[in-house]
Design a protein around this motif. Structure first.
Motif, PDB file in Angstrom:
ATOM      1  N   PHE A  26      36.575  53.076  46.813  1.00 54.35           N
ATOM      2  CA  PHE A  26      36.237  51.668  46.608  1.00 54.35           C
ATOM      3  C   PHE A  26      37.482  50.819  46.397  1.00 54.35           C
ATOM      4  CE2 PHE A  26      31.866  53.008  45.017  1.00 54.35           C
ATOM      5  CZ  PHE A  26      31.228  52.555  46.143  1.00 54.35           C
ATOM      6  N   ILE A  27      38.306  51.220  45.427  1.00 52.95           N
ATOM      7  CA  ILE A  27      39.322  50.315  44.905  1.00 52.95           C
ATOM      8  C   ILE A  27      40.557  50.225  45.785  1.00 52.95           C
ATOM      9  CG2 ILE A  27      40.601  51.970  43.465  1.00 52.95           C
ATOM     10  CD1 ILE A  27      39.544  48.380  42.540  1.00 52.95           C
ATOM     11  N   TYR A  37      26.789  49.663  38.363  1.00 55.79           N
ATOM     12  CA  TYR A  37      27.969  49.712  37.504  1.00 55.79           C
ATOM     13  C   TYR A  37      29.267  49.777  38.308  1.00 55.79           C
ATOM     14  CZ  TYR A  37      27.259  54.717  38.401  1.00 55.79           C
ATOM     15  OH  TYR A  37      27.062  55.938  38.993  1.00 55.79           O
ATOM     16  N   TRP A  38      29.186  50.287  39.545  1.00 51.82           N
ATOM     17  CA  TRP A  38      30.391  50.313  40.374  1.00 51.82           C
ATOM     18  C   TRP A  38      30.873  48.902  40.701  1.00 51.82           C
ATOM     19  CZ3 TRP A  38      33.501  54.019  40.343  1.00 51.82           C
ATOM     20  CH2 TRP A  38      33.090  55.352  40.338  1.00 51.82           C
ATOM     21  N   LEU A  39      29.942  47.985  40.863  1.00 50.72           N
ATOM     22  CA  LEU A  39      30.328  46.591  41.118  1.00 50.72           C
ATOM     23  C   LEU A  39      31.124  46.032  39.958  1.00 50.72           C
ATOM     24  CD1 LEU A  39      30.117  43.986  42.819  1.00 50.72           C
ATOM     25  CD2 LEU A  39      27.966  43.509  41.613  1.00 50.72           C
ATOM     26  N   VAL A  40      30.717  46.332  38.741  1.00 52.96           N
ATOM     27  CA  VAL A  40      31.407  45.835  37.549  1.00 52.96           C
ATOM     28  C   VAL A  40      32.794  46.468  37.438  1.00 52.96           C
ATOM     29  CG1 VAL A  40      31.208  45.490  35.073  1.00 52.96           C
ATOM     30  CG2 VAL A  40      29.139  45.638  36.463  1.00 52.96           C
ATOM     31  N   ILE A  41      32.868  47.778  37.621  1.00 52.81           N
ATOM     32  CA  ILE A  41      34.140  48.490  37.467  1.00 52.81           C
ATOM     33  C   ILE A  41      35.152  48.054  38.516  1.00 52.81           C
ATOM     34  CG2 ILE A  41      35.226  50.764  37.583  1.00 52.81           C
ATOM     35  CD1 ILE A  41      32.605  51.900  36.425  1.00 52.81           C
ATOM     36  N   VAL A  42      34.702  47.953  39.763  1.00 54.01           N
ATOM     37  CA  VAL A  42      35.621  47.610  40.850  1.00 54.01           C
ATOM     38  C   VAL A  42      36.094  46.166  40.736  1.00 54.01           C
ATOM     39  CG1 VAL A  42      35.794  47.305  43.357  1.00 54.01           C
ATOM     40  CG2 VAL A  42      34.734  49.361  42.422  1.00 54.01           C
ATOM     41  N   THR A  43      35.198  45.241  40.391  1.00 56.64           N
ATOM     42  CA  THR A  43      35.609  43.832  40.327  1.00 56.64           C
ATOM     43  C   THR A  43      36.598  43.574  39.203  1.00 56.64           C
ATOM     44  OG1 THR A  43      33.586  43.381  39.038  1.00 56.64           O
ATOM     45  CG2 THR A  43      33.536  42.923  41.413  1.00 56.64           C
ATOM     46  N   TRP A  98      40.377  42.164  39.858  1.00 58.90           N
ATOM     47  CA  TRP A  98      40.906  40.949  39.225  1.00 58.90           C
ATOM     48  C   TRP A  98      42.203  41.232  38.489  1.00 58.90           C
ATOM     49  CZ3 TRP A  98      41.459  39.340  34.009  1.00 58.90           C
ATOM     50  CH2 TRP A  98      41.709  37.976  33.843  1.00 58.90           C
ATOM     51  N   LEU A  99      42.300  42.398  37.893  1.00 59.65           N
ATOM     52  CA  LEU A  99      43.470  42.735  37.084  1.00 59.65           C
ATOM     53  C   LEU A  99      44.699  43.082  37.918  1.00 59.65           C
ATOM     54  CD1 LEU A  99      41.727  44.834  34.304  1.00 59.65           C
ATOM     55  CD2 LEU A  99      43.079  42.781  33.905  1.00 59.65           C
ATOM     56  N   GLN A 100      44.534  43.739  39.056  1.00 63.47           N
ATOM     57  CA  GLN A 100      45.699  44.283  39.738  1.00 63.47           C
ATOM     58  C   GLN A 100      46.015  43.660  41.094  1.00 63.47           C
ATOM     59  OE1 GLN A 100      44.947  48.476  40.252  1.00 63.47           O
ATOM     60  NE2 GLN A 100      43.678  48.185  42.045  1.00 63.47           N
ATOM     61  N   ALA A 101      45.120  42.858  41.650  1.00 65.77           N
ATOM     62  CA  ALA A 101      45.378  42.296  42.981  1.00 65.77           C
ATOM     63  C   ALA A 101      46.619  41.406  42.984  1.00 65.77           C
ATOM     64  CB  ALA A 101      44.158  41.518  43.476  1.00 65.77           C
ATOM     65  N   GLY A 102      46.844  40.657  41.912  1.00 62.98           N
ATOM     66  CA  GLY A 102      47.998  39.769  41.868  1.00 62.98           C
ATOM     67  C   GLY A 102      49.317  40.506  41.899  1.00 62.98           C
ATOM     68  N   PHE A 103      49.382  41.675  41.266  1.00 64.90           N
ATOM     69  CA  PHE A 103      50.622  42.443  41.269  1.00 64.90           C
ATOM     70  C   PHE A 103      50.976  42.900  42.677  1.00 64.90           C
ATOM     71  CE2 PHE A 103      52.568  46.692  41.200  1.00 64.90           C
ATOM     72  CZ  PHE A 103      53.763  46.401  40.564  1.00 64.90           C
ATOM     73  N   TYR A 104      49.996  43.439  43.390  1.00 68.54           N
ATOM     74  CA  TYR A 104      50.268  43.915  44.747  1.00 68.54           C
ATOM     75  C   TYR A 104      50.463  42.754  45.717  1.00 68.54           C
ATOM     76  CZ  TYR A 104      48.959  48.375  42.774  1.00 68.54           C
ATOM     77  OH  TYR A 104      48.919  49.493  41.985  1.00 68.54           O
TER      78      TYR A 104
END
Length: 319
Positions: A97-98, A178-184, A188-194
């Motif tokens: 997923f991620i 719950y996968w929707l919650v975990i993945v989102t 949100w937390l790591q997309a900006g770094f990459y």
């Protein structure tokens, strides 16, 4: 031992501090600043790692000084434990997923920000800012405010506008919302770094390549991206994928804080670190099994990294 041997040893001992300090003690300030960090790194990182490997060969229940040597028994027990193997399956599903989702989102953000003619620094900072947020805090916001299982949660409120019944996002297993919650929350937390990594790669591409492509009749948009931009981002893409896979292996905070409650952690969606946490620090306090599982996980991460690096040709000279 002869007298000359003693003299050589004394001379070596006497010159060792001088070598560390360098000529005219030029390295003195280096050791002043680096020394405390190096000592802390050794005491709080390398010593615990080595001690964990040591514990993995012992029957260590409720103790960090075991005496019952079991050899590879803990490793055999972990590799035959269905719960541990299931946790590895959870990791594989989370990675499926991620990794592509973060890769696509961060690359898209980088392409959009790189094309901006004004306020580029502002949008770069806005997208990067979530990286500074704590995983624990973000998980609690997602759990209590956005994906709360009652009608007061933001997601259920929006769905209620369209006449959709409220959903218990974190406790519904069919379908596994719950996968929707975990993945989102991880997105949100790591997309900006990459995104920052991709921006650095985009800014290294020579504008002459795009000028040459325009002269050859290449149409701007998908054609230029496919044949020029994306191939030039190969090294950055390899690094991003490697980091994403390693970070997925280390997932703990969002899983634990989203899914656990006063009753404990549910039997589903347990990544390896959550399972090892309950094995080593749960009711049984089995530090030997937990250490063996941690060593196995570290070896899997190392092998996955090496395989990906060889597959993508990391470090190989480009033609």
């Amino acid at each position: 031992m002869t007298k000359s041997d003693h003299q050589m040893r004394d001379d070596t001992a006497a010159t060792l501090p001088a070598r560390l300090l360098g000529p005219q003690r030029r390295n003195l300030w280096f050791w002043v600043f680096v020394g405390p960090f190096a000592i802390g790194l050794a005491l709080f990182t390398y010593v615990p790692l080595l001690w964990s490997v040591y514990l993995s060969f012992f029957n260590a229940h409720n103790t960090v000084n075991p005496t019952d040597f079991v050899g590879l028994g803990n490793y055999t027990a972990m590799l035959s434990d269905d719960a541990f193997l299931s946790s590895l399956g959870t990791f594989l599903l989370f990675t499926a997923f991620i990794v592509p989702a973060t890769y696509a989102l961060s690359l898209s953000l980088a392409l959009m920000v790189n094309r901006l003619r004004f306020a580029q620094a502002f949008f770069r900072s806005v997208f990067f800012l979530p990286t500074a947020c704590s995983y624990v805090v973000a998980s609690l916001i997602w759990k209590l405010s956005i994906f709360n299982g009652v009608r007061f949660g933001l997601a259920n409120t929006v769905l209620g506008w369209f006449g959709v019944d409220q959903t218990a996002w974190l406790s519904t297993t069919s379908p596994p919302w719950y996968w929707l919650v975990i993945v989102t929350v991880r997105l949100w937390l790591q997309a900006g770094f990459y995104m920052i990594l991709f921006l650095a790669g985009l800014q290294r591409i020579s504008p002459q390549l795009y000028e040459a492509a325009a002269m050859d009749g290449a149409r701007p948009g998908w054609q230029v991206f496919r044949h020029i931009t994306f191939p030039q981002l190969r090294a950055t893409s390899v690094a991003v994928v490697l980091l994403l896979v390693i970070n997925a292996f280390q997932a703990f905070d969002e899983f634990y804080n989203l899914l656990s409650d006063a009753r404990g952690y549910p039997p589903y969606a347990r990544p390896p670190l959550v399972y090892l946490y309950y094995t080593a620090l749960g009711r049984d306090q089995n530090l030997g099994l937990g250490s063996a599982g941690a060593v196995i996980l570290a070896l899997i991460i190392a092998m996955a990294t090496v395989v990906q690096a060889r597959w993508f040709g990391l470090g190989r000279k480009e033609d």
